[in-house]
Design an enzyme around this catalytic site. Structure first.
Site, mmCIF file in Angstrom:
data_model
loop_
_atom_site.group_PDB
_atom_site.id
_atom_site.type_symbol
_atom_site.label_atom_id
_atom_site.label_comp_id
_atom_site.label_asym_id
_atom_site.label_seq_id
_atom_site.Cartn_x
_atom_site.Cartn_y
_atom_site.Cartn_z
ATOM 1 N N ASP A 1 0.824 -1.209 0.000
ATOM 2 C CA ASP A 1 0.000 0.000 0.000
ATOM 3 C C ASP A 1 0.857 1.256 0.000
ATOM 4 O O ASP A 1 0.517 2.251 -0.643
ATOM 5 C CB ASP A 1 -0.935 0.021 1.227
ATOM 6 C CG ASP A 1 -1.965 -1.092 1.149
ATOM 7 O OD1 ASP A 1 -2.126 -1.661 0.045
ATOM 8 O OD2 ASP A 1 -2.589 -1.409 2.175
ATOM 9 N N LEU B 1 -17.420 -25.637 -27.237
ATOM 10 C CA LEU B 1 -16.859 -26.987 -27.261
ATOM 11 C C LEU B 1 -17.976 -28.015 -27.331
ATOM 12 O O LEU B 1 -19.030 -27.823 -26.722
ATOM 13 C CB LEU B 1 -16.067 -27.238 -25.974
ATOM 14 C CG LEU B 1 -14.780 -26.445 -25.785
ATOM 15 C CD1 LEU B 1 -14.327 -26.506 -24.334
ATOM 16 C CD2 LEU B 1 -13.684 -27.000 -26.693
ATOM 17 N N GLU C 1 -6.914 -29.755 -19.626
ATOM 18 C CA GLU C 1 -7.153 -28.649 -18.678
ATOM 19 C C GLU C 1 -8.498 -28.836 -18.013
ATOM 20 O O GLU C 1 -9.395 -29.426 -18.591
ATOM 21 C CB GLU C 1 -7.248 -27.312 -19.452
ATOM 22 C CG GLU C 1 -6.027 -26.959 -20.223
ATOM 23 C CD GLU C 1 -6.301 -25.980 -21.369
ATOM 24 O OE1 GLU C 1 -7.442 -25.471 -21.474
ATOM 25 O OE2 GLU C 1 -5.382 -25.751 -22.146
ATOM 26 N N LYS D 1 -12.202 -27.754 -17.117
ATOM 27 C CA LYS D 1 -13.174 -26.863 -17.771
ATOM 28 C C LYS D 1 -13.711 -25.952 -16.671
ATOM 29 O O LYS D 1 -14.449 -26.374 -15.783
ATOM 30 C CB LYS D 1 -14.294 -27.645 -18.429
ATOM 31 C CG LYS D 1 -15.248 -26.719 -19.156
ATOM 32 C CD LYS D 1 -16.061 -27.443 -20.193
ATOM 33 C CE LYS D 1 -16.840 -26.490 -21.069
ATOM 34 N NZ LYS D 1 -17.851 -25.733 -20.357
ATOM 35 N N ASP E 1 -15.625 -23.142 -14.623
ATOM 36 C CA ASP E 1 -17.039 -22.761 -14.646
ATOM 37 C C ASP E 1 -17.162 -21.265 -14.389
ATOM 38 O O ASP E 1 -17.524 -20.821 -13.314
ATOM 39 C CB ASP E 1 -17.769 -23.549 -13.552
ATOM 40 C CG ASP E 1 -19.212 -23.771 -13.914
ATOM 41 O OD1 ASP E 1 -19.635 -23.283 -14.977
ATOM 42 O OD2 ASP E 1 -19.920 -24.423 -13.119
ATOM 43 N N ARG F 1 -17.692 -13.174 -24.738
ATOM 44 C CA ARG F 1 -17.860 -14.036 -25.907
ATOM 45 C C ARG F 1 -19.112 -13.650 -26.694
ATOM 46 O O ARG F 1 -19.122 -13.688 -27.922
ATOM 47 C CB ARG F 1 -17.955 -15.483 -25.422
ATOM 48 C CG ARG F 1 -18.234 -16.476 -26.501
ATOM 49 C CD ARG F 1 -18.039 -17.885 -25.960
ATOM 50 N NE ARG F 1 -18.398 -18.850 -26.963
ATOM 51 C CZ ARG F 1 -19.622 -19.343 -27.123
ATOM 52 N NH1 ARG F 1 -20.599 -18.940 -26.328
ATOM 53 N NH2 ARG F 1 -19.875 -20.220 -28.067
ATOM 54 N N GLU G 1 -10.821 -17.694 -19.120
ATOM 55 C CA GLU G 1 -12.058 -17.736 -18.351
ATOM 56 C C GLU G 1 -11.941 -16.822 -17.140
ATOM 57 O O GLU G 1 -10.946 -16.900 -16.399
ATOM 58 C CB GLU G 1 -12.287 -19.188 -17.886
ATOM 59 C CG GLU G 1 -13.675 -19.487 -17.398
ATOM 60 C CD GLU G 1 -14.639 -19.869 -18.533
ATOM 61 O OE1 GLU G 1 -14.308 -19.681 -19.722
ATOM 62 O OE2 GLU G 1 -15.738 -20.357 -18.197
ATOM 63 N N TYR H 1 -6.524 -19.658 -21.253
ATOM 64 C CA TYR H 1 -6.503 -21.028 -21.787
ATOM 65 C C TYR H 1 -6.318 -21.086 -23.302
ATOM 66 O O TYR H 1 -6.525 -22.133 -23.905
ATOM 67 C CB TYR H 1 -7.735 -21.826 -21.359
ATOM 68 C CG TYR H 1 -9.077 -21.254 -21.778
ATOM 69 C CD1 TYR H 1 -9.370 -20.984 -23.103
ATOM 70 C CD2 TYR H 1 -10.060 -21.019 -20.831
ATOM 71 C CE1 TYR H 1 -10.595 -20.471 -23.487
ATOM 72 C CE2 TYR H 1 -11.290 -20.516 -21.187
ATOM 73 C CZ TYR H 1 -11.552 -20.233 -22.525
ATOM 74 O OH TYR H 1 -12.761 -19.733 -22.891
ATOM 75 N N LYS I 1 -7.474 -30.983 -25.713
ATOM 76 C CA LYS I 1 -7.218 -30.227 -26.946
ATOM 77 C C LYS I 1 -6.025 -30.843 -27.659
ATOM 78 O O LYS I 1 -4.981 -31.052 -27.010
ATOM 79 C CB LYS I 1 -6.876 -28.771 -26.622
ATOM 80 C CG LYS I 1 -7.960 -28.037 -25.856
ATOM 81 C CD LYS I 1 -7.484 -26.652 -25.404
ATOM 82 C CE LYS I 1 -8.587 -25.953 -24.635
ATOM 83 N NZ LYS I 1 -8.164 -24.695 -24.043
ATOM 84 N N LYS J 1 -17.481 -33.843 -19.498
ATOM 85 C CA LYS J 1 -18.174 -33.219 -18.368
ATOM 86 C C LYS J 1 -18.269 -34.133 -17.138
ATOM 87 O O LYS J 1 -18.409 -35.340 -17.251
ATOM 88 C CB LYS J 1 -19.604 -32.825 -18.803
ATOM 89 C CG LYS J 1 -19.651 -31.875 -19.977
ATOM 90 C CD LYS J 1 -19.286 -30.467 -19.601
ATOM 91 C CE LYS J 1 -20.394 -29.751 -18.934
ATOM 92 N NZ LYS J 1 -21.154 -28.850 -19.755
ATOM 93 N N CYS K 1 -37.435 -22.077 21.319
ATOM 94 C CA CYS K 1 -36.470 -23.064 20.832
ATOM 95 C C CYS K 1 -37.132 -24.442 20.730
ATOM 96 O O CYS K 1 -37.747 -24.907 21.694
ATOM 97 C CB CYS K 1 -35.280 -23.115 21.788
ATOM 98 S SG CYS K 1 -34.143 -24.453 21.435
ATOM 99 N N CYS L 1 -35.311 -26.694 23.692
ATOM 100 C CA CYS L 1 -35.419 -26.459 25.137
ATOM 101 C C CYS L 1 -36.593 -25.563 25.503
ATOM 102 O O CYS L 1 -36.863 -25.356 26.685
ATOM 103 C CB CYS L 1 -34.132 -25.867 25.681
ATOM 104 S SG CYS L 1 -33.846 -24.176 25.156
ATOM 105 N N CYS M 1 -31.443 -19.104 20.166
ATOM 106 C CA CYS M 1 -32.123 -19.623 21.345
ATOM 107 C C CYS M 1 -31.460 -18.969 22.548
ATOM 108 O O CYS M 1 -30.232 -18.930 22.639
ATOM 109 C CB CYS M 1 -31.941 -21.141 21.387
ATOM 110 S SG CYS M 1 -32.091 -21.824 23.044
ATOM 111 N N CYS N 1 -29.972 -25.221 27.250
ATOM 112 C CA CYS N 1 -30.406 -25.883 26.013
ATOM 113 C C CYS N 1 -29.484 -27.061 25.705
ATOM 114 O O CYS N 1 -28.281 -26.893 25.493
ATOM 115 C CB CYS N 1 -30.379 -24.880 24.866
ATOM 116 S SG CYS N 1 -30.874 -25.603 23.310
#
Ligand code: IVH
Length: 688
Positions: free
Chosen positions: A52, A98, A129, A131, A133, A152, A189, A241, A306, A330, A424, A427, A442, A448
């Protein structure tokens, strides 16, 4: 006379002095270097405060001399104003998708088609590699400078999200090195790591803001923000990728080498990427990543194979919108549909009341799920989940399965919405929801039995006192039969009492007594963690033990002292202080020690005294021979304490490269300082 140059109003302003230009250049280089270590290599060399300080110095110089500001300066990640909308970007090379393979046979087919088309028998080398998400991105570098980033979209036209991508710490604004092509399009990605996603949603829950369904939606949503300041606050990351356009220079002739080159340019490459030869090796990779999937810090939904060689790739070409040279294999889905059979309330260790949905059992990502958490009453109301509803459940990583949303069915008569109980369910004590708090609790405390059971379960758990053989079922029995009311009672259990329990027997009773006995030797941080102080997890317990050294010091520490420990903020400090202000807690701790719990003092390595014995040492700058954590350990082993800031109480400052304000402060306070060589000498003196 000082050189001057005219500005637009014709007023003469001083020209930027040479030494400032030099300092700015060096600061930018340093900041880019540390940024890369932090965001890409995940191996920071300097603490945040030092980073910083560098950043602030650069920002101040740029403010003083605005003419030196350039777009790729690290200060310019978050652009000024929100954009009005997203400009369209035409992808010169379309961004393809793909084909998917859902089983091994489809992968074997893919490989067979490739061999046939290339008319060859020799096994193919594949780049393999995960895939990821997240959401696909194209980033254009012109002469090494990031000039445009686009989504994309439909593959031919995407949206210009340059202002947002610039805020992602792991995306370089300028490439490292100099042998990059004049024009280089990087593809990859953008994703949100799970920890960041959980923290984002936890924050959103606390402030009643929108919850994201999964990390993929969170990443895509964060990228499509008009205001880059919002994106900058989202924990986004990126793995490269692939490459698109390359002009005015060369990239290697195969995919795996290209990725390695992108890594040299400063981009982040998924560490799981590698290359293999032949279809069987691809399937092995799939199994290996599948086994690791839950432990990865980000979501993946399969692996990608690939063809590695670019010449072979172009010979294979494309069908419709997908290449023939790649396929996504997958994993089973992490989200599945099922039905809620009931909604029940669970009482936690601190009394927190959590709604839990009981579900028709369903297989999600290979694991049968029959319960899902709804976190708290607000979340239950927001998602409006009711018994009988059809829902989507999600299980990712090792997190507890969650309900993503209700699937509204036509003509389905829904049951009434569930209300927060007034008392609760265990108890019967009143349930209280403090002003401004999301969590309802509670109020029964030790009355309890659910809270008692959870406290004991936590106390005995693997990362706490680690009492082997003392599982949830047994704890239930012990508490229900009133043999154990609080953790200290565990140490009074007798062979007779245990052997009499249903499904127990002599041998198991003895085994349990042995492991209770073994658990008495522990460490201070485990003991602190076992006490179950609110918000005090393992890391905080370790910090307390390391910085304060002894139980007594921790018990007597003021909130201010606690807050001076790295990573302990006002809320956690207040919880710790409050815990040790309660007589029954202090009595419980004393009683546990009385029953024989102890932790051996950390051993000091040699008998000739210790290099740093009794010293408060501050580390600053970058050491060449060891990391900061290693240096800290060495100092502690030699009897010293490592503290964060330089004060009059500091005995010694050890400085490395790029040491900044702490070194100056030490000098101004006349605190002794040593460089790395002298520090190592002090350490090795003691080892001889
Ligand atoms: S390669 C022509 N590699 O999957 C090949 N894509 O269905 C283009 N994805 O939109 C993509 N991880 O966002 C490739 N390691 C990876 C990937 C990956 C995730 C996504 C990508 C694309 C979609 C393709």
């Amino acid at each position: 006379m000082m050189k001057t140059s005219g500005n637009r109003q014709g007023v003469k302003v001083p020209k930027v002095p040479e030494n400032v230009l030099e300092r700015v250049r060096s600061l930018r280089e340093s900041i880019n270097y540390h940024n890369h270590r932090y965001h890409v290599l995940d191996d920071p060399e300097i603490p945040d405060v030092d980073f910083d300080a560098l950043f602030r110095e650069l920002a101040e110089l740029e403010q003083k001399y605005p003419e030196i500001i350039v777009g790729e300066s690290p200060t310019q990640r978050v652009g000024a104003a929100p954009v009005a909308g997203f400009a369209q970007v035409r992808h010169e090379q379309p961004m393809l998708s793909l084909d998917n393979a859902f089983d091994e046979a489809a992968v074997l087919d893919f490989n067979r088609r490739i061999l046939e088309r290339l008319d060859r028998e020799e096994p193919i080398k594949f780049a393999v590699e995960p895939k990821l998400d997240g959401t696909a991105i194209s980033i254009l570098y012109e002469n090494g400078i990031l000039v445009r980033a686009a989504t994309r979209g439909d593959g031919s036209t995407g949206e210009d999200v340059t202002h947002n991508v610039r805020t992602i710490g792991s995306v370089p604004l300028r490439l490292s090195g100099s042998d990059y092509p004049e024009l280089l399009e990087v593809r990859g990605e953008i994703f949100m790591p799970r920890a960041g996603f959980d923290a984002l949603n936890a924050g959103a829950r606390a402030t009643n803001e929108k919850i994201f369904m999964n990390p993929r939606n969170a990443a895509a949503g964060s990228l499509r923000q008009l205001d880059p300041r919002v994106t900058a606050r989202r924990p986004l990351d990126m793995f490269a990728y692939g490459i698109g356009i390359v002009r005015g220079g060369q990239m290697p002739g195969c995919h795996s080498d290209s990725l390695a080159r992108l890594g040299e340019f400063g981009l982040k490459i998924c560490p799981e990427s590698c290359s293999v030869v032949g279809e069987e090796a691809c399937l092995d990779y799939y199994r290996q990543i599948g086994e690791k999937r839950d432990r990865l810090p980000y979501d993946i939904d399969g692996v990608v194979y690939k063809v590695d060689d670019f010449d072979l790739q172009s010979r294979l070409g494309f069908v419709a919108r997908a290449p023939r040279w790649a396929i996504a294999h997958k994993f089973p889905a992490q989200e599945q549909a099922t039905t809620v059979t009931d909604i029940e309330w669970q009482v936690g260790r601190t009394g927190a009341i959590t709604p839990v949905a009981r579900l028709e059992p369903v297989l999600v990502g290979g694991v049968t799920v029959s319960n899902a958490t709804l976190h708290n009453f607000d979340e239950l109301s927001r998602k409006d989940v009711r018994p009988g509803d059809a829902v989507v459940v999600r299980r990712a990583g090792d997190v507890i399965p969650e309900i993503v949303r209700v699937k509204i069915r036509k003509n389905h008569r829904r049951k009434a919405a569930v209300k927060l109980p007034a008392v609760c369910p265990v108890c019967g004590s009143e349930i209280i929801r403090a002003e401004g708090e999301v969590v309802a609790r509670c109020s029964g405390g030790f009355v309890c039995s659910a809270q008692r059971k959870e406290s004991i379960r936590h106390f005995a758990s693997r990362r706490a006192l680690d009492i082997e053989g003392l599982g949830g079922k047994l704890i239930e029995q012990l508490v229900d039969m009133d043999l154990v009311r609080s953790p200290e009672d565990l140490f009074d259990l007798t062979h007779e009492q245990l052997a009499d329990l249903p499904r127990m027997g002599e041998k198991s009773a003895q085994n349990l007594l042995d492991s209770i006995e073994r658990s008495k030797e522990t460490t201070l941080d485990r003991f602190l963690y076992a006490l179950g102080i609110r918000e005090v997890g393992e890391a905080t317990s370790l910090a307390l033990a390391e910085w304060l050294g002894g139980l007594e010091q921790i018990q007597n520490a003021s909130e201010e002292e606690l807050q001076s420990i790295e990573d302990i903020g006002p809320i956690v400090a207040a919880h710790i202080h409050h815990f040790f202000c309660q007589t029954h807690n202090v009595q419980m701790v004393a009683s546990l020690i009385d029953k024989g719990i102890y932790w051996p003092q950390p051993k000091i390595r040699n008998s000739r005294g210790s290099a740093f014995s009794g010293m408060n040492v501050v580390l600053t700058g970058t050491l060449q021979s060891m990391t900061r954590t290693e240096a800290k350990k060495c100092i502690q082993q030699e009897g010293g304490k490592v503290t964060g800031g330089v004060t009059g109480k500091t005995s010694l400052v050890v400085f490395g490269m790029n040491a900044g304000s702490k070194l100056q402060k030490a000098r101004s306070l006349d605190v002794p300082v040593v460089d790395e060589t002298s520090f190592l000498a002090m350490l090795s003196d003691k080892k001889t």
